[in-house]
Design a protein around this motif. Structure first.
Motif, PDB file in Angstrom:
ATOM      1  N   THR A 197      44.540  36.335  26.015  1.00 33.33           N
ATOM      2  CA  THR A 197      43.697  37.435  25.537  1.00 33.33           C
ATOM      3  C   THR A 197      44.575  38.405  24.758  1.00 33.33           C
ATOM      4  OG1 THR A 197      44.087  38.558  27.626  1.00 33.33           O
ATOM      5  CG2 THR A 197      42.019  37.382  27.415  1.00 33.33           C
ATOM      6  N   ASN A 198      43.924  39.337  24.052  1.00 36.19           N
ATOM      7  CA  ASN A 198      44.623  40.440  23.369  1.00 36.19           C
ATOM      8  C   ASN A 198      45.670  40.001  22.359  1.00 36.19           C
ATOM      9  OD1 ASN A 198      43.306  42.104  25.195  1.00 36.19           O
ATOM     10  ND2 ASN A 198      44.998  41.957  26.656  1.00 36.19           N
ATOM     11  N   ILE A 220      49.331  46.540  34.136  1.00 38.94           N
ATOM     12  CA  ILE A 220      50.374  45.580  34.502  1.00 38.94           C
ATOM     13  C   ILE A 220      51.371  45.469  33.343  1.00 38.94           C
ATOM     14  CG2 ILE A 220      50.804  43.249  35.356  1.00 38.94           C
ATOM     15  CD1 ILE A 220      48.850  44.615  37.115  1.00 38.94           C
ATOM     16  N   ARG A 221      50.840  45.475  32.106  1.00 37.37           N
ATOM     17  CA  ARG A 221      51.744  45.423  30.940  1.00 37.37           C
ATOM     18  C   ARG A 221      52.692  46.602  30.973  1.00 37.37           C
ATOM     19  NH1 ARG A 221      47.408  44.018  27.444  1.00 37.37           N
ATOM     20  NH2 ARG A 221      47.404  46.046  26.467  1.00 37.37           N
ATOM     21  N   SER A 277      51.233  39.552  27.134  1.00 37.66           N
ATOM     22  CA  SER A 277      50.184  40.172  26.314  1.00 37.66           C
ATOM     23  C   SER A 277      48.792  39.885  26.852  1.00 37.66           C
ATOM     24  CB  SER A 277      50.304  39.705  24.867  1.00 37.66           C
ATOM     25  OG  SER A 277      50.166  38.312  24.812  1.00 37.66           O
ATOM     26  N   SER A 278      48.657  38.890  27.721  1.00 39.02           N
ATOM     27  CA  SER A 278      47.339  38.602  28.274  1.00 39.02           C
ATOM     28  C   SER A 278      47.049  39.398  29.541  1.00 39.02           C
ATOM     29  CB  SER A 278      47.217  37.111  28.596  1.00 39.02           C
ATOM     30  OG  SER A 278      47.323  36.346  27.432  1.00 39.02           O
ATOM     31  N   MET A 279      48.018  40.158  30.016  1.00 35.47           N
ATOM     32  CA  MET A 279      47.794  40.920  31.248  1.00 35.47           C
ATOM     33  C   MET A 279      47.057  42.217  30.928  1.00 35.47           C
ATOM     34  SD  MET A 279      51.580  40.461  32.904  1.00 35.47           S
ATOM     35  CE  MET A 279      52.331  38.828  33.007  1.00 35.47           C
ATOM     36  N   PRO A 280      46.324  42.767  31.910  1.00 34.96           N
ATOM     37  CA  PRO A 280      45.671  44.067  31.663  1.00 34.96           C
ATOM     38  C   PRO A 280      46.715  45.170  31.470  1.00 34.96           C
ATOM     39  CG  PRO A 280      45.300  43.316  33.934  1.00 34.96           C
ATOM     40  CD  PRO A 280      46.027  42.222  33.231  1.00 34.96           C
ATOM     41  N   LEU A 326      56.367  38.535  36.403  1.00 40.20           N
ATOM     42  CA  LEU A 326      56.090  39.608  35.452  1.00 40.20           C
ATOM     43  C   LEU A 326      56.992  39.582  34.223  1.00 40.20           C
ATOM     44  CD1 LEU A 326      55.709  42.497  38.068  1.00 40.20           C
ATOM     45  CD2 LEU A 326      53.891  41.192  37.009  1.00 40.20           C
ATOM     46  N   PHE A 354      46.703  40.029  38.843  1.00 46.83           N
ATOM     47  CA  PHE A 354      46.382  40.350  37.455  1.00 46.83           C
ATOM     48  C   PHE A 354      47.385  39.711  36.502  1.00 46.83           C
ATOM     49  CE2 PHE A 354      44.437  44.051  39.593  1.00 46.83           C
ATOM     50  CZ  PHE A 354      43.148  43.848  39.156  1.00 46.83           C
ATOM     51  N   ALA A 355      48.620  39.602  36.984  1.00 45.15           N
ATOM     52  CA  ALA A 355      49.680  39.109  36.103  1.00 45.15           C
ATOM     53  C   ALA A 355      49.565  37.609  35.900  1.00 45.15           C
ATOM     54  CB  ALA A 355      51.042  39.455  36.685  1.00 45.15           C
ATOM     55  N   THR A 405      48.065  34.896  34.894  1.00 43.33           N
ATOM     56  CA  THR A 405      46.963  34.297  34.164  1.00 43.33           C
ATOM     57  C   THR A 405      47.490  33.426  33.040  1.00 43.33           C
ATOM     58  OG1 THR A 405      45.040  34.708  32.806  1.00 43.33           O
ATOM     59  CG2 THR A 405      46.729  36.419  32.810  1.00 43.33           C
ATOM     60  N   LEU A 406      46.889  32.273  32.898  1.00 44.98           N
ATOM     61  CA  LEU A 406      47.260  31.424  31.769  1.00 44.98           C
ATOM     62  C   LEU A 406      46.191  31.502  30.690  1.00 44.98           C
ATOM     63  CD1 LEU A 406      48.720  28.346  33.636  1.00 44.98           C
ATOM     64  CD2 LEU A 406      49.972  29.886  32.179  1.00 44.98           C
ATOM     65  N   GLU A 407      45.217  32.406  30.885  1.00 45.25           N
ATOM     66  CA  GLU A 407      44.257  32.619  29.818  1.00 45.25           C
ATOM     67  C   GLU A 407      44.984  33.361  28.704  1.00 45.25           C
ATOM     68  OE1 GLU A 407      40.509  34.554  31.230  1.00 45.25           O
ATOM     69  OE2 GLU A 407      41.418  33.967  33.106  1.00 45.25           O
ATOM     70  N   PHE A 432      53.707  33.290  32.612  1.00 41.90           N
ATOM     71  CA  PHE A 432      52.471  34.018  32.366  1.00 41.90           C
ATOM     72  C   PHE A 432      52.683  35.017  31.235  1.00 41.90           C
ATOM     73  CE2 PHE A 432      52.525  33.027  36.987  1.00 41.90           C
ATOM     74  CZ  PHE A 432      51.571  32.030  36.938  1.00 41.90           C
ATOM     75  N   GLU A 433      51.917  34.830  30.173  1.00 41.25           N
ATOM     76  CA  GLU A 433      52.026  35.633  28.963  1.00 41.25           C
ATOM     77  C   GLU A 433      51.763  37.115  29.248  1.00 41.25           C
ATOM     78  OE1 GLU A 433      52.891  35.666  25.082  1.00 41.25           O
ATOM     79  OE2 GLU A 433      52.599  33.784  26.125  1.00 41.25           O
ATOM     80  N   LEU A 492      49.773  43.748  41.941  1.00 40.58           N
ATOM     81  CA  LEU A 492      50.248  43.324  40.614  1.00 40.58           C
ATOM     82  C   LEU A 492      49.984  41.859  40.296  1.00 40.58           C
ATOM     83  CD1 LEU A 492      53.741  45.050  40.370  1.00 40.58           C
ATOM     84  CD2 LEU A 492      51.631  45.729  39.257  1.00 40.58           C
ATOM     85  N   SER A 505      50.536  29.007  25.473  1.00 35.05           N
ATOM     86  CA  SER A 505      49.522  29.992  25.081  1.00 35.05           C
ATOM     87  C   SER A 505      48.930  29.636  23.730  1.00 35.05           C
ATOM     88  CB  SER A 505      50.149  31.380  24.990  1.00 35.05           C
ATOM     89  OG  SER A 505      50.812  31.678  26.171  1.00 35.05           O
TER      90      SER A 505
END
Lengths: 369, 375
Positions: free
Chosen positions: A49-50, B319-320, B313-316, B305, A42-43, A45-47, B310-311, A39, A131
């Motif tokens: 997206t979406n 994970i969301r 909405s930016s997670m795949p 989480l 992937f979680a 990230t400070l990028e 860590f945002e 988990l 963000s």
């Protein structure tokens, strides 16, 4: 074999039995490693997206159409919503339905044609200011590449070349994986040492150990062995997962990293022994472990960089073993660092280990006499 | 007062006495949150402050030196100069610097005589720290931009202005990361306090053998769960109020929502956090194992989480999807909104619903697996 060694071997056997023999505690040592390995990379990230970009277009001309079309091409904004008024924009931000609202001023296209573009207004959700600012930097990059009529090209072209070493595309999972080695082993090594002594004390078996020919020092060594083994096994699972599962190549010397893991486990064992020496119940040891672990992880550079902390706090984090090991793990794994690069951090780990276990041993002896 | 209520009160009284007599429980509820709040407030910061930057000047022209001065004058850099690229590389590897700039020998020549396709400034960052690396690259670009405008003005051909952005941040105009990180960290603190308070209480009764005494007294499942929840709920609320008071008064984070709503959200969350601790304690029946599970199930997911840093909405998407079962996620959204925006019900309703479901779920599950017999 000397009698001491025979005793020590028997003691270690008993300690390992306590962990391996209990299916539940074995599961609790292995499952979190796997779940977190799946988990967290992937979680973390400070990028950005979406996200949704909302646009209030007061202009409706050719320039604004081109601008909007360019903006929709970044992965930061997968959805673009057109709004008609600022009031509508407010409710979008309020409800967290959009991170950013872009407002193109009236007569924007005209001003672009004149070569003096009017400023574009941007409204950010300040609740998520980090963000929002990252997303705004993306927008700025896009604007920089947008052609402007009647204006000569900037004279400098591409004067700056930026390269990110060790992690070319600044992928966050590459940065998290080595740190995970530190985080996961911290929790287990501390629990294995601090809680197990408190448990023996609460159940009365510590007295039995103390009346045996074992010295407190040997008892400590017996408690340290399983912690080191657990740390090595957990670290190996994460390393194998990172290289094979995530395809992050291991750059440095594996032997060096394992040597550092042992040094780190030593520091944690020291802290664990120290906690257990001042606690009389498992509840207190548990509290002690949390009281140490949470600040140690928060102030380790795992979530936000140590460089961002106030200077006095950066100095204070030298007492934090997690900080040193995260630095070492990243340096060896990603940067192929050699021992000289972080010798000071290894020394710090050794000092933390020796000072804490020395203190624990002293408390132990004092209690006995 | 009927017999059942009196019994429950007696049980709660017993539990409260245990709390008061064990200083470690009070420490958890009162001192621990304050220490942690202080740690979060000072240690967690996304506004990169000062980046240690190396500069290698291969060009000694006045233009290049002025550029180096611009870099040194940027408050975001602590500049150290060197002559050798390899030495700078070693320092980057040793984490002594986070980025370095090489000003190529033809830097000023190219600037004065037209640009070649090859860049004359090279920026190398430490990608092992992605956040700092992107900040550093952006700051160097910014410094270059400042230098370029100055130089062009010197030459009497000022640069035309390009597109500009005029930004306003609603709710948090100064965009201080602390203003959204601190309400989020209250979430993490409450998750941990909740789990700490209850994770050991049932396991402790089993290990010490006092559970048998309780069972022999004919305690019902409901009474057992209720007496383990009510006193800790009260204690947790005190901790919560303490956190909010310190966040607003000591650290100066603006609070725009109303107090009753804040308390409602906090109480619902506390229900889920205590429920989770109690569930672990009841299911594992060993203090040692419950302790380990609490650290791994309560603390780490809340940190990673919940959207605290860590945002989400930016997670795949897998994970969301997983974050929907992390109660802290709902609490973070509600707290960030309550502190910075106010009582915005379209955000609060789903959060309250998620938290309520988690509380009922954890407590109900605990109820179901609570055993009343000795095997």
């Amino acid at each position: 074999m000397t009698p001491t060694l025979v005793r020590l071997r028997a003691l270690m056997h008993k300690e390992l039995q306590a962990i391996v023999g209990d299916k539940q505690s074995l599961r609790l040592l292995i499952m979190p490693v796997i779940i977190q390995l799946l988990l967290f990379p992937f979680a973390a990230t400070l990028e950005v997206t979406n996200n949704t970009l909302a646009i209030v277009d007061d202009d409706g001309g050719a320039a604004s159409a081109e601008l909007i079309q360019r903006l929709t091409q970044t992965p930061a904004f997968t959805r673009v919503v057109r709004l008609t008024s600022e009031a509508e924009a407010r409710s979008y931000i309020d409800r967290r339905r959009a991170l950013i609202v872009l407002r193109v001023p009236a007569r924007f296209s005209e001003s672009v044609a004149r070569g003096e573009p009017e400023p574009i207004q941007i409204i950010l959700d300040g609740r998520r200011s980090n963000s929002a600012q990252i997303a705004m930097a993306y927008i700025q990059d896009i604007l920089a590449g947008l052609p402007l009529a009647h204006i000569e090209r900037r004279p400098d072209g591409d004067a700056i070349a930026i390269r990110h070493w060790y992690n070319e595309n600044l992928e966050y999972y590459r940065f998290i994986l080595p740190s995970l080695v530190a985080i996961i082993t911290t929790v287990s090594a501390l629990i294995v040492t601090a809680m197990s002594i408190a448990r023996e004390r609460e159940q009365g078996t510590l007295d039995q150990l103390l009346v045996s020919p074992l010295t407190p020092f040997l008892i400590f060594v017996g408690k340290a062995a399983p912690a080191i083994i657990v740390a090595l096994i957990q670290a190996s699972i994460i390393l194998v997962g990172s290289v094979l599962g995530y395809g992050v190549p291991f750059q440095g010397s594996l032997l060096l990293l394992y040597a550092c893991i042992v040094a780190y486990a030593g520091a944690l064992i020291g802290v664990g022994l120290m906690i257990s020496s001042v606690c009389s119940t498992q509840q207190q040891a548990f509290l002690g472990v949390f009281l140490f672990t949470m600040p140690a992880i928060v102030l380790s550079g795992y979530v936000t960089p140590v460089d961002n902390m106030p200077y006095w706090l950066q100095i204070a984090t030298w007492a934090n073993p997690v900080r040193h090991f995260i630095l070492i793990a990243k340096a060896v794994y990603l940067k192929a660092a050699v021992f000289q690069d972080f010798a000071a951090n290894v020394v710090a780990l050794l000092i933390i280990g020796v000072v804490n276990s020395g203190f624990a041993l002293w408390v132990f002896h004092r209690r006995l006499s | 007062m009927n017999v059942q209520t009196r019994r429950l009160l007696t049980l709660c009284h017993k539990e409260t006495l245990q709390i008061v007599r064990d200083p470690s429980t009070l420490l958890i509820a009162l001192a621990f949150p304050l220490v942690l709040l202080f740690v979060f407030a000072t240690g967690v910061n996304l506004d990169s402050t000062v980046v240690p930057l190396g500069v290698v000047l291969e060009d000694s022209s006045p233009q290049a030196r002025r550029f180096a001065e611009t870099l040194a004058g940027t408050p975001s850099f602590r500049v150290s100069t060197g002559h050798d690229v390899r030495e700078m590389g070693d320092r980057l590897r040793a984490s002594a610097i986070r980025a370095f700039v090489i000003v190529r020998a033809d830097f000023s020549y190219r600037f004065l005589n037209g640009y070649a396709p090859t860049p004359t400034l090279q920026v190398i960052t430490d990608g092992a720290e992605p956040n700092t690396a992107s900040f550093a690259a952006a700051y160097v670009r910014g410094a270059y931009e400042v230098w370029l405008r100055e130089e062009m003005k010197r030459q009497g051909r000022p640069l035309p202005s390009g597109y500009t952005l005029e930004n306003r941040a609603w709710f948090n105009p100064s965009t201080l990361s602390r203003n959204f990180l601190l309400p989020g960290s209250v979430t993490i603190i409450m998750t941990v306090v909740g789990a700490l308070l209850t994770a050991l209480v049932v396991a402790r009764e089993w290990e010490r053998g006092t559970m048998e005494a309780l069972l022999a007294a004919g305690i019902s499942r409901f009474e057992l769960v209720a007496c383990k929840l009510i006193p800790y709920f009260g204690l947790g609320l005190i901790a919560y109020v303490l956190c909010i008071v310190v966040t607003t008064w000591v650290f100066g984070v603006p609070l725009r929502g109303s107090i009753p709503v804040l308390m409602l959200v906090g109480a619902t969350f506390l229900g889920s956090a205590l429920g989770l601790g109690l569930l672990l304690s009841t299911a594992l029946r060993s203090q040692y194992n419950a302790a380990q599970a609490a650290l791994n199930i309560a603390f780490l997911p809340a940190m990673m989480l919940s959207g605290f840093v860590f945002e989400i909405s930016s997670m795949p998407w897998p994970i969301r999807a997983f974050t929907t079962i992390v109660p802290a996620r709902y609490f973070v959204a509600a707290m960030q909104t309550l502190f910075q925006a106010g009582d915005i019900w379209p955000v609060l309703w789903p959060a309250l619903f998620g938290l309520g479901l988690a509380a009922v779920g954890f407590i109900g599950w605990t109820f179901l697996i609570t055993r009343r017999r000795l095997e």
